[in-house]
Structures are given as C-alpha cells and as structure tokens.
Design a protein around this motif. Sequence first.
Motif, short mmCIF file in Angstrom:
data_model
loop_
_atom_site.label_atom_id
_atom_site.label_comp_id
_atom_site.label_asym_id
_atom_site.label_seq_id
_atom_site.Cartn_x
_atom_site.Cartn_y
_atom_site.Cartn_z
N GLY A 100 69.49 -38.77 83.84
CA GLY A 100 70.72 -39.54 83.99
C GLY A 100 71.38 -39.37 85.36
O GLY A 100 72.07 -40.27 85.84
N SER A 111 63.43 -49.30 84.53
CA SER A 111 63.67 -48.32 83.47
C SER A 111 62.54 -47.30 83.40
O SER A 111 61.37 -47.64 83.57
CB SER A 111 63.75 -49.03 82.11
OG SER A 111 64.84 -49.90 82.08
N HIS A 122 56.56 -37.60 76.91
CA HIS A 122 57.92 -37.65 76.39
C HIS A 122 58.37 -39.11 76.43
O HIS A 122 58.91 -39.56 77.45
CB HIS A 122 58.85 -36.76 77.23
CG HIS A 122 58.41 -35.33 77.26
ND1 HIS A 122 58.79 -34.42 76.31
CD2 HIS A 122 57.60 -34.67 78.13
CE1 HIS A 122 58.24 -33.25 76.59
NE2 HIS A 122 57.51 -33.38 77.69
N SER A 124 60.56 -42.48 75.79
CA SER A 124 61.99 -42.81 75.74
C SER A 124 62.88 -41.61 76.07
O SER A 124 63.72 -41.21 75.27
CB SER A 124 62.36 -43.36 74.36
OG SER A 124 61.60 -44.49 74.06
N PRO A 125 62.73 -41.04 77.26
CA PRO A 125 63.52 -39.86 77.60
C PRO A 125 65.02 -40.20 77.68
O PRO A 125 65.41 -41.24 78.21
CB PRO A 125 62.98 -39.43 78.97
CG PRO A 125 62.44 -40.69 79.55
CD PRO A 125 61.91 -41.49 78.39
N ALA A 126 65.84 -39.33 77.14
CA ALA A 126 67.30 -39.50 77.15
C ALA A 126 67.85 -39.10 78.53
O ALA A 126 67.16 -38.42 79.31
CB ALA A 126 67.92 -38.63 76.06
N PRO A 127 69.07 -39.48 78.83
CA PRO A 127 69.67 -39.11 80.12
C PRO A 127 69.72 -37.60 80.36
O PRO A 127 69.75 -37.17 81.51
CB PRO A 127 71.08 -39.69 80.03
CG PRO A 127 70.97 -40.81 79.06
CD PRO A 127 69.93 -40.37 78.06
N ASP A 128 69.69 -36.79 79.29
CA ASP A 128 69.75 -35.33 79.47
C ASP A 128 68.36 -34.70 79.61
O ASP A 128 68.23 -33.48 79.63
CB ASP A 128 70.52 -34.66 78.34
CG ASP A 128 69.85 -34.83 76.98
OD1 ASP A 128 68.90 -35.63 76.86
OD2 ASP A 128 70.28 -34.14 76.03
N PHE A 129 67.30 -35.54 79.78
CA PHE A 129 65.95 -35.02 80.00
C PHE A 129 65.88 -34.44 81.41
O PHE A 129 66.23 -35.10 82.39
CB PHE A 129 64.91 -36.13 79.84
CG PHE A 129 63.50 -35.65 79.96
CD1 PHE A 129 62.80 -35.20 78.85
CD2 PHE A 129 62.86 -35.64 81.19
CE1 PHE A 129 61.50 -34.74 78.97
CE2 PHE A 129 61.56 -35.18 81.31
CZ PHE A 129 60.88 -34.74 80.19
#
Length: 156
Positions: A100, A111, A122, A124-129
């Motif tokens: 992020g 994206s 991993h 669809s990594p989230a912003p906190d990856f």
Amino acid sequence: MGTRRTPLPGVGTQFDFTTEAGRHISVVVHHDGRRFLGFYKSDDPDACVVEVPLSSEEATALAHLIDPAPIDAVRTDGIDLVTEHIQIGVRSPYIGSLLGETRARSRTGASVVAVLRRTGAHPSPAPDFRLALGDTLVAVGTREGVDALAELISEG
C-alpha cells in the motif's frame, strides 16, 4: 540472471539479460506489440550479431515454445490489457515496504494481482503485504500502466 528494463520513450521498453553462459540477449517491446530479439557478441556486449523482428503473434508463439504456459495479454472490449512479472531488485526503494505504501494502482493505473516469492504465491495481496527483495509482482493493466509500475518499483 538479472534483467534490466529500459524505457524507450515513444518506442516501448527494452529488456536486457545475460544468460548463465554469458550471452547478452535483448528484447525490445514496441507499444504496438511488435518485438525485436537481439543477440550480442560474447566479447562485446554492445555489438548486436543478429536481430530478429517478431510480430505480436510470432512473439506469443515463441513464448509458448519456450514456456508452454506463459501469461498472455488479455483483450477486453477493445482495451488492451497486459499481464507482466515485475521483479523487486536490489535498487528498488520498496524493499521491506508495505504494498500500500507504493500507491501503485493510484499512481500507475496498474494492479498487483499476486506476489510470487520463493516460499510460494500470494494471490490478491492486501495493502499491508510486506514486499521483499526477489519478490515478483504479477501486474495487470495497460501497457503504459504496467511500464509505469515497473519503473516505479525499480526506481521509486
């Protein structure tokens, strides 16, 4: 084997790499999909010995011969989308950063749909990856967006 990516304004992007045997190979990807494959002298990395022009279809066919399951470009409603692997190299300012913090999508329009790491994928990594040296980002977007993301990740 490291790959060097060089934007060619108004043309496309040049990818250079050296094989384990020491051979320098270059691929120039034009904005219109054409590719040029260049092979260089072992003793002079600036001297191109053979240049092979490839249409987009020929490049895809060659990729399928080299890797039977490469990631292909996707065409949707007249908009060209590309999927590309972008490695986080030693010069990346984002080593150890959260995904992020890159603000990749808002800055480039591309994206990050997965991160490949030695320990596994991993999706669809989230912003906190948290990104690490050697990670490979799987990016989707327009050619311009993915090129901008690659430049952002490598140079900041």
